[in-house]
Scaffold this motif. Structure first.
Motif, PDB file in Angstrom:
ATOM      1  N   LYS A  64      -8.181  -1.232  -4.397  1.00  0.00           N
ATOM      2  CA  LYS A  64      -8.292  -1.932  -3.131  1.00  0.00           C
ATOM      3  C   LYS A  64      -7.611  -3.287  -3.243  1.00  0.00           C
ATOM      4  O   LYS A  64      -7.709  -3.974  -4.260  1.00  0.00           O
ATOM      5  CB  LYS A  64      -9.760  -2.106  -2.740  1.00  0.00           C
ATOM      6  CG  LYS A  64      -9.973  -2.704  -1.352  1.00  0.00           C
ATOM      7  CD  LYS A  64     -11.449  -2.749  -0.996  1.00  0.00           C
ATOM      8  CE  LYS A  64     -12.187  -3.762  -1.809  1.00  0.00           C
ATOM      9  NZ  LYS A  64     -13.572  -4.001  -1.316  1.00  0.00           N
ATOM     10  N   ASN A  68      -8.727  -5.780   1.670  1.00  0.00           N
ATOM     11  CA  ASN A  68      -9.597  -4.602   1.825  1.00  0.00           C
ATOM     12  C   ASN A  68      -8.852  -3.358   2.315  1.00  0.00           C
ATOM     13  O   ASN A  68      -9.352  -2.620   3.164  1.00  0.00           O
ATOM     14  CB  ASN A  68     -10.762  -4.918   2.770  1.00  0.00           C
ATOM     15  CG  ASN A  68     -11.675  -5.997   2.224  1.00  0.00           C
ATOM     16  OD1 ASN A  68     -11.955  -6.032   1.025  1.00  0.00           O
ATOM     17  ND2 ASN A  68     -12.128  -6.888   3.092  1.00  0.00           N
ATOM     18  N   PHE A  70      -7.312   0.187   0.993  1.00  0.00           N
ATOM     19  CA  PHE A  70      -7.273   1.110  -0.139  1.00  0.00           C
ATOM     20  C   PHE A  70      -5.866   1.681  -0.287  1.00  0.00           C
ATOM     21  O   PHE A  70      -5.268   2.143   0.685  1.00  0.00           O
ATOM     22  CB  PHE A  70      -8.278   2.239   0.067  1.00  0.00           C
ATOM     23  CG  PHE A  70      -9.705   1.823  -0.191  1.00  0.00           C
ATOM     24  CD1 PHE A  70     -10.227   1.867  -1.474  1.00  0.00           C
ATOM     25  CD2 PHE A  70     -10.505   1.370   0.847  1.00  0.00           C
ATOM     26  CE1 PHE A  70     -11.543   1.478  -1.721  1.00  0.00           C
ATOM     27  CE2 PHE A  70     -11.809   0.966   0.611  1.00  0.00           C
ATOM     28  CZ  PHE A  70     -12.332   1.022  -0.678  1.00  0.00           C
TER      29      PHE A  70
END
Length: 291
Positions: A64, A68, A70
């Motif tokens: 990550k 934030n 992924f």
């Protein structure tokens, strides 16, 4: 780890390989490519053969970013056994690929969370450099050399990729609208300039036309007055206007367009028209003299 051709008394090590010779189960020496005699009575045997070719390992890591998001990173690690330290590679590590993969996971997951997604795309070389430095320090002690590390691909989550594409498309549409507006502005300005130039040239043409008509009328009046004795300039002017009047009616009658024009006609009306034209010319002359 590959095995060469060997029997109880001799062994053959392939090119780009190195053999490990043991004596009574203890490391004795390294055997380079070629044919080697072994003394089984003294406890010598070929324990194994390692390839010194460059090997490639692909590692996929999911982590990550700082903002934030992924992402999946695909790293390609190219490594090889150091010939001089082949005994360390043979005895110290049972599964070097798993060891490399573990260190790659550790380094990537320590660096990427401190970077935003945009920074990750811009500085992926820095991440690869950090992984390379850490692996060289660790794997060198086990007889392996890290040749190169490539950050092959960075794959954000599907929803993030879609959003990024939409943002990019919106920016391009906005830029296209700006260019289109500038082009339309230039066209309007050029059109206005062309219309102004056309009106100016049209006005110049009309002025010259009227000047030519005036000069022609003046010459006609002078010619007729000189040719016909006893005629005044007023009578000649009346005659010319009547002639122009009938020429105009003739042109209207010969026009191909089906347009009906109602005009007063008759000797009295012709005189009225000539009086109106003469009065208008006199008023215009008086106005010019007053200014």
């Amino acid at each position: 780890m590959t095995d060469g051709l060997w029997c109880i008394f001799c062994a053959c090590v392939d090119q780009a390989s190195v053999g490990v010779v043991q004596q009574w189960g203890r490391f004795q020496r390294l055997a380079g490519p070629g044919f080697h005699f072994l003394n089984p009575l003294a406890g010598e045997c070929l324990a194994g053969v390692l390839s010194t070719r460059v090997s490639s390992l692909d590692v996929r890591i999911e982590t990550k970013t700082k903002d934030n998001v992924f992402v999946q990173l695909l790293c390609s690690i190219q490594y090889r056994v150091i010939k001089e330290n082949a005994d360390d590679a043979f005895y110290e590590l049972q599964n070097p690929q798993e060891q490399i993969r573990a260190y790659v996971f550790d380094v990537v997951r320590a660096h990427v969370p401190r970077m935003s997604l945009d920074e990750l795309f811009e500085q992926k070389g820095e991440v690869a450099k950090a992984v390379s430095e850490e692996l060289e320090k660790v794997m060198g002690a086990y007889g392996y050399n890290i040749e190169q590390i490539l950050m092959v691909d960075i794959i954000p989550d599907a929803s993030v990729r879609k959003a990024m594409n939409e943002i990019n498309a919106a920016q391009r549409l906005q830029l296209a609208s700006v260019y289109k507006g500038e082009a339309e502005k230039i066209l309007l300005v050029k059109k206005a300039e062309a219309e102004a130039e056309a009106k100016y040239l049209g006005g110049v043409g009309i002025a010259k036309q009227r000047q030519a008509i005036t000069e022609g009328l003046r010459e006609n009046i002078l010619n007729i007055s000189n040719s016909v004795s006893g005629t005044s300039a007023k009578e000649v002017m009346d005659l010319i206007m009547v002639t122009q009047y009938f020429d105009t009616i003739k042109e209207l009658g010969n026009s191909s367009k089906n347009t009906t024009v109602f005009i007063p006609h008759g000797p009295g009306h012709v005189k009225d028209i000539s009086d109106q034209i003469r009065d208008g010319m006199m008023e215009a002359s008086s106005s010019n003299l007053g200014h």
